[in-house]
Design a protein around this motif. Structure first.
Motif, PDB file in Angstrom:
ATOM      1  N   THR A   1      37.646  44.149  34.085  1.00 31.27           N
ATOM      2  CA  THR A   1      38.995  44.314  34.634  1.00 31.27           C
ATOM      3  C   THR A   1      39.675  45.653  34.293  1.00 31.27           C
ATOM      4  OG1 THR A   1      39.879  43.148  32.705  1.00 31.27           O
ATOM      5  CG2 THR A   1      39.472  41.821  34.664  1.00 31.27           C
ATOM      6  N   GLU A   2      38.955  46.557  33.609  1.00 29.30           N
ATOM      7  CA  GLU A   2      39.649  47.785  33.150  1.00 29.30           C
ATOM      8  C   GLU A   2      40.310  48.543  34.307  1.00 29.30           C
ATOM      9  OE1 GLU A   2      35.876  48.104  31.965  1.00 29.30           O
ATOM     10  OE2 GLU A   2      36.748  46.285  31.134  1.00 29.30           O
ATOM     11  N   ARG A   3      39.521  48.795  35.353  1.00 28.88           N
ATOM     12  CA  ARG A   3      40.071  49.574  36.471  1.00 28.88           C
ATOM     13  C   ARG A   3      41.255  48.851  37.115  1.00 28.88           C
ATOM     14  NH1 ARG A   3      38.248  53.287  40.694  1.00 28.88           N
ATOM     15  NH2 ARG A   3      40.210  53.908  41.643  1.00 28.88           N
ATOM     16  N   LEU A   4      41.089  47.542  37.300  1.00 28.22           N
ATOM     17  CA  LEU A   4      42.185  46.765  37.899  1.00 28.22           C
ATOM     18  C   LEU A   4      43.452  46.896  37.053  1.00 28.22           C
ATOM     19  CD1 LEU A   4      40.147  43.534  38.766  1.00 28.22           C
ATOM     20  CD2 LEU A   4      41.254  45.019  40.445  1.00 28.22           C
ATOM     21  N   ARG A   5      43.271  46.736  35.725  1.00 31.09           N
ATOM     22  CA  ARG A   5      44.422  46.830  34.817  1.00 31.09           C
ATOM     23  C   ARG A   5      45.069  48.216  34.873  1.00 31.09           C
ATOM     24  NH1 ARG A   5      46.523  42.099  33.419  1.00 31.09           N
ATOM     25  NH2 ARG A   5      44.952  40.660  32.636  1.00 31.09           N
ATOM     26  N   ARG A   6      44.215  49.244  34.934  1.00 28.36           N
ATOM     27  CA  ARG A   6      44.742  50.614  34.978  1.00 28.36           C
ATOM     28  C   ARG A   6      45.599  50.816  36.229  1.00 28.36           C
ATOM     29  NH1 ARG A   6      40.462  54.536  35.591  1.00 28.36           N
ATOM     30  NH2 ARG A   6      39.013  52.985  34.821  1.00 28.36           N
ATOM     31  N   GLU A   7      45.099  50.312  37.362  1.00 23.21           N
ATOM     32  CA  GLU A   7      45.850  50.482  38.615  1.00 23.21           C
ATOM     33  C   GLU A   7      47.154  49.681  38.567  1.00 23.21           C
ATOM     34  OE1 GLU A   7      45.094  52.696  40.614  1.00 23.21           O
ATOM     35  OE2 GLU A   7      42.945  53.069  40.298  1.00 23.21           O
ATOM     36  N   LEU A   8      47.082  48.485  37.986  1.00 24.19           N
ATOM     37  CA  LEU A   8      48.304  47.669  37.893  1.00 24.19           C
ATOM     38  C   LEU A   8      49.325  48.338  36.971  1.00 24.19           C
ATOM     39  CD1 LEU A   8      46.756  44.072  37.668  1.00 24.19           C
ATOM     40  CD2 LEU A   8      48.097  45.009  39.575  1.00 24.19           C
ATOM     41  N   ASP A   9      48.818  48.949  35.886  1.00 25.73           N
ATOM     42  CA  ASP A   9      49.721  49.653  34.969  1.00 25.73           C
ATOM     43  C   ASP A   9      50.465  50.782  35.678  1.00 25.73           C
ATOM     44  OD1 ASP A   9      49.058  48.001  32.927  1.00 25.73           O
ATOM     45  OD2 ASP A   9      47.636  49.363  31.957  1.00 25.73           O
ATOM     46  N   LYS A  10      49.806  51.375  36.687  1.00 24.32           N
ATOM     47  CA  LYS A  10      50.465  52.445  37.451  1.00 24.32           C
ATOM     48  C   LYS A  10      51.393  51.878  38.508  1.00 24.32           C
ATOM     49  CE  LYS A  10      46.457  55.491  37.123  1.00 24.32           C
ATOM     50  NZ  LYS A  10      45.263  55.811  37.917  1.00 24.32           N
ATOM     51  N   LYS A  11      51.558  50.548  38.505  1.00 18.91           N
ATOM     52  CA  LYS A  11      52.431  49.855  39.469  1.00 18.91           C
ATOM     53  C   LYS A  11      51.932  50.004  40.895  1.00 18.91           C
ATOM     54  CE  LYS A  11      55.122  47.562  37.037  1.00 18.91           C
ATOM     55  NZ  LYS A  11      54.846  46.124  37.168  1.00 18.91           N
ATOM     56  N   ARG A  12      50.606  50.089  41.045  1.00 21.59           N
ATOM     57  CA  ARG A  12      50.048  50.149  42.393  1.00 21.59           C
ATOM     58  C   ARG A  12      49.732  48.754  42.905  1.00 21.59           C
ATOM     59  NH1 ARG A  12      45.829  55.099  41.539  1.00 21.59           N
ATOM     60  NH2 ARG A  12      47.224  56.778  42.178  1.00 21.59           N
ATOM     61  N   ILE A  13      49.835  48.575  44.196  1.00 18.63           N
ATOM     62  CA  ILE A  13      49.353  47.343  44.830  1.00 18.63           C
ATOM     63  C   ILE A  13      47.841  47.508  44.959  1.00 18.63           C
ATOM     64  CG2 ILE A  13      49.363  45.970  46.948  1.00 18.63           C
ATOM     65  CD1 ILE A  13      52.235  47.161  47.442  1.00 18.63           C
ATOM     66  N   VAL A  14      47.088  46.573  44.349  1.00 21.51           N
ATOM     67  CA  VAL A  14      45.630  46.733  44.320  1.00 21.51           C
ATOM     68  C   VAL A  14      45.003  45.867  45.405  1.00 21.51           C
ATOM     69  CG1 VAL A  14      43.584  46.643  42.870  1.00 21.51           C
ATOM     70  CG2 VAL A  14      45.807  47.081  41.832  1.00 21.51           C
ATOM     71  N   LEU A  15      44.302  46.511  46.325  1.00 25.81           N
ATOM     72  CA  LEU A  15      43.662  45.802  47.442  1.00 25.81           C
ATOM     73  C   LEU A  15      42.169  45.734  47.166  1.00 25.81           C
ATOM     74  CD1 LEU A  15      45.554  47.878  50.123  1.00 25.81           C
ATOM     75  CD2 LEU A  15      46.096  45.525  49.434  1.00 25.81           C
ATOM     76  N   VAL A  16      41.631  44.539  47.058  1.00 23.47           N
ATOM     77  CA  VAL A  16      40.224  44.370  46.685  1.00 23.47           C
ATOM     78  C   VAL A  16      39.428  43.784  47.853  1.00 23.47           C
ATOM     79  CG1 VAL A  16      38.619  43.252  45.076  1.00 23.47           C
ATOM     80  CG2 VAL A  16      40.867  44.003  44.270  1.00 23.47           C
ATOM     81  N   ALA A  17      38.282  44.363  48.137  1.00 27.53           N
ATOM     82  CA  ALA A  17      37.398  43.840  49.189  1.00 27.53           C
ATOM     83  C   ALA A  17      36.845  42.491  48.741  1.00 27.53           C
ATOM     84  CB  ALA A  17      36.262  44.819  49.453  1.00 27.53           C
ATOM     85  N   GLY A  18      37.089  41.460  49.529  1.00 23.16           N
ATOM     86  CA  GLY A  18      36.579  40.132  49.195  1.00 23.16           C
ATOM     87  C   GLY A  18      35.097  40.028  49.499  1.00 23.16           C
ATOM     88  N   PHE A  19      34.477  38.925  49.053  1.00 21.95           N
ATOM     89  CA  PHE A  19      33.142  38.526  49.539  1.00 21.95           C
ATOM     90  C   PHE A  19      32.011  39.379  48.970  1.00 21.95           C
ATOM     91  CE2 PHE A  19      30.475  39.119  53.656  1.00 21.95           C
ATOM     92  CZ  PHE A  19      29.762  37.936  53.540  1.00 21.95           C
ATOM     93  N   GLN A  20      32.351  40.414  48.167  1.00 18.82           N
ATOM     94  CA  GLN A  20      31.296  41.324  47.715  1.00 18.82           C
ATOM     95  C   GLN A  20      31.376  41.612  46.222  1.00 18.82           C
ATOM     96  OE1 GLN A  20      32.575  45.752  48.397  1.00 18.82           O
ATOM     97  NE2 GLN A  20      32.894  44.660  50.320  1.00 18.82           N
ATOM     98  N   GLY A  21      30.234  42.018  45.677  1.00 15.19           N
ATOM     99  CA  GLY A  21      30.183  42.460  44.292  1.00 15.19           C
ATOM    100  C   GLY A  21      29.010  43.415  44.156  1.00 15.19           C
ATOM    101  N   VAL A  22      28.635  43.661  42.918  1.00 14.71           N
ATOM    102  CA  VAL A  22      27.505  44.566  42.704  1.00 14.71           C
ATOM    103  C   VAL A  22      26.624  43.952  41.617  1.00 14.71           C
ATOM    104  CG1 VAL A  22      28.862  45.974  41.116  1.00 14.71           C
ATOM    105  CG2 VAL A  22      26.873  46.962  42.242  1.00 14.71           C
ATOM    106  N   ASP A  23      25.303  44.086  41.806  1.00 15.88           N
ATOM    107  CA  ASP A  23      24.384  43.448  40.845  1.00 15.88           C
ATOM    108  C   ASP A  23      23.930  44.442  39.777  1.00 15.88           C
ATOM    109  OD1 ASP A  23      22.393  45.030  41.923  1.00 15.88           O
ATOM    110  OD2 ASP A  23      21.450  43.408  43.065  1.00 15.88           O
TER     111      ASP A  23
END
Ligand code: ADP
Ligand code: ASP
Ligand code: MG
Length: 403
Positions: free
Chosen positions: A117-139
């Motif tokens: 969650t580091e990147r997500l937290r960093r973006e939230l700390d900057k008060k950005r609205i975080v848009l995440v692509a659903g249905f996908q991940g990385v192995d």
């Protein structure tokens, strides 16, 4: 407050719908909430991408298919970011990879292992609205994976769990979870609340409003879900551990699954180990088996039938036929002209008459039940496909539309 919202394909189908969703996001952001928003591919994009792939390759590798399918959700998040940007709002779009969604390598049906969650937290700390692509991940090979159809629901729940979100809202094209598919059954009623267990059964038995794995995950991590409309402002349905209505209602909902087929193994030798070997072969072929019926045999031979997903039936038949001589049976046949109707409700545990009432509803409609399967909170019946909608309506009338 941290809110995770998910918007399905129809909610972001075109520019007008994207603007509509941007409005919902903007309003919540204006209240000062931290916003993580999961988006699905626009409209029928995923199906269209699958068709494009089929035009070029009848047996595509699952890795490349995932590479292609992952682009659908990426379009949605980028378009939404552009829309929010035009409204003067700070937004950032992240692919599953960038959002830290790590999965196993099972392309097309990948399971989420963890969320970094580091990147997500960093973006939230900057008060950005975080848009995440659903249905996908990385192995672990850094390859894109997809989670299986409807997988954006699971992405949303995984993010809500990992970020300890205060709310997880699943926006869709109906106003919540209903007693039956509201598009098929006009008298269907919206449920105020439903338990995880009931929702899990409904989702697993064909009610596509939530992906079953998202419900499983929500239960495991105690994430309360709300299913609601992106088009109509109205309270939706809460999915949670315990509901107030649990003891009052005999049943909660009815689901229909048309993605089923019956596989019949004819004249299997009547000796110990046959069922084991058949199921072993199906498991090796990656086929999930739902119901099993063994007809009492004649001449030291039995017919054994299985219900499998229709899109896996060919693979299942091939896998068994390849072992015909080794296992010992005559032939395998596939019947795709069936549907599975399931009646779900925690009230069943304390009322033995429900099964009889369900069977009577089939009887009144002169519908023959071919296979039956029950659990504590569910009764499933396999019937002929042509009678499926009539059956759902008849059961619905019986339990929900009489005074
Ligand atoms: P999204 O694109 O938002 O993920 P889905 O198409 O996956 O939406 O799921 C929503 C659809 O699920 C509805 O349009 C409805 O036709 C269908 N559905 C089936 N059973 C139910 C039910 N019991 N309650 C609500 N919707 C249902
Ligand atoms: N776009 C994917 C699908 O159509 C995932 C989703 O919509 O949840 O299945
Ligand atoms: Mg869906």
């Amino acid at each position: 407050m941290l809110i995770v919202q998910k918007f399905g394909g129809s909610s972001v189908a075109d520019a007008g719908r994207v603007r509509n969703v941007a409005g919902i996001i903007a309003e919540n952001y204006s209240f000062g909430h931290d916003m993580v928003v999961v988006l699905s591919a626009q409209g029928d994009t995923t199906d269209e991408l699958l068709e494009k792939a089929a035009e070029l390759n009848a047996a595509p590798s699952r890795r490349e298919l995932d590479m292609l399918l992952a682009t659908g959700e990426q379009q949605s998040i980028a378009l939404m970011a552009l829309c929010l940007e035009s409204m003067g709002l700070p937004a950032v779009s992240l692919t599953g990879w960038q959002a830290g969604i790590r999965t196993n390598a099972d392309h097309g049906a990948a399971r989420i292992r963890r969320v970094d969650t580091e990147r997500l937290r960093r973006e939230l700390d900057k008060k950005r609205i975080v848009l995440v692509a659903g249905f996908q991940g990385v192995d672990r090979f850094d390859d894109y994976t997809t989670l299986g159809r409807g997988g954006s629901d699971t992405t949303a729940v995984a993010l809500a769990a990992a970020l300890h979100a205060d709310r997880c809202q699943i926006f869709t094209d109906v106003q919540g979870v209903y007693t039956a598919d509201p598009r098929k059954v006009p008298g269907a009623r919206k449920l105020e609340e439903i338990t995880y267990d009931e929702m899990l059964e409904l989702a697993s038995m064909g009610a596509q409003v939530l992906m079953n794995r998202s419900v499983q995950m929500a239960k495991r991590y105690g994430v309360e879900l709300e299913v609601l409309s992106s088009l109509v402002r109205a309270p939706g349905t809460k999915v949670k551990e315990v509901t107030r209505t649990m003891e009052e209602m005999k049943i909660t909902g009815i689901a229909k699954d048309e993605n089923v087929a019956r596989l019949t193994v004819a004249k299997a030798a009547d000796r110990p180990g046959i069922a084991f070997r058949l199921l072993h072969e199906l498991a090796r072929a990656g086929v999930d088996v739902d119901m099993i019926i063994q007809a009492s045999g004649r001449d030291d031979a039995n017919d054994i039938s299985f219900v499998v997903a229709r899109d896996q039936a060919g693979r299942a038949a091939d896998a068994l036929t390849a072992q015909k001589a080794a296992i010992g049976f005559d032939h395998v046949s596939v019947d795709t002209d069936i549907a599975k109707i399931s009646v779900v409700g925690a009230g069943m545990m304390s009322s033995s008459s429900i099964a009889a009432e369900v069977f009577e509803a089939f009887h009144d409609e002169h519908i023959n039940i071919q296979m039956i399967n029950t659990s504590e909170i569910k009764i499933s019946c396999v019937i002929d496909a042509a009678s499926a909608d009539r059956a759902v309506k008849a059961i619905h009338r019986r339990f929900f539309e009489t005074a």
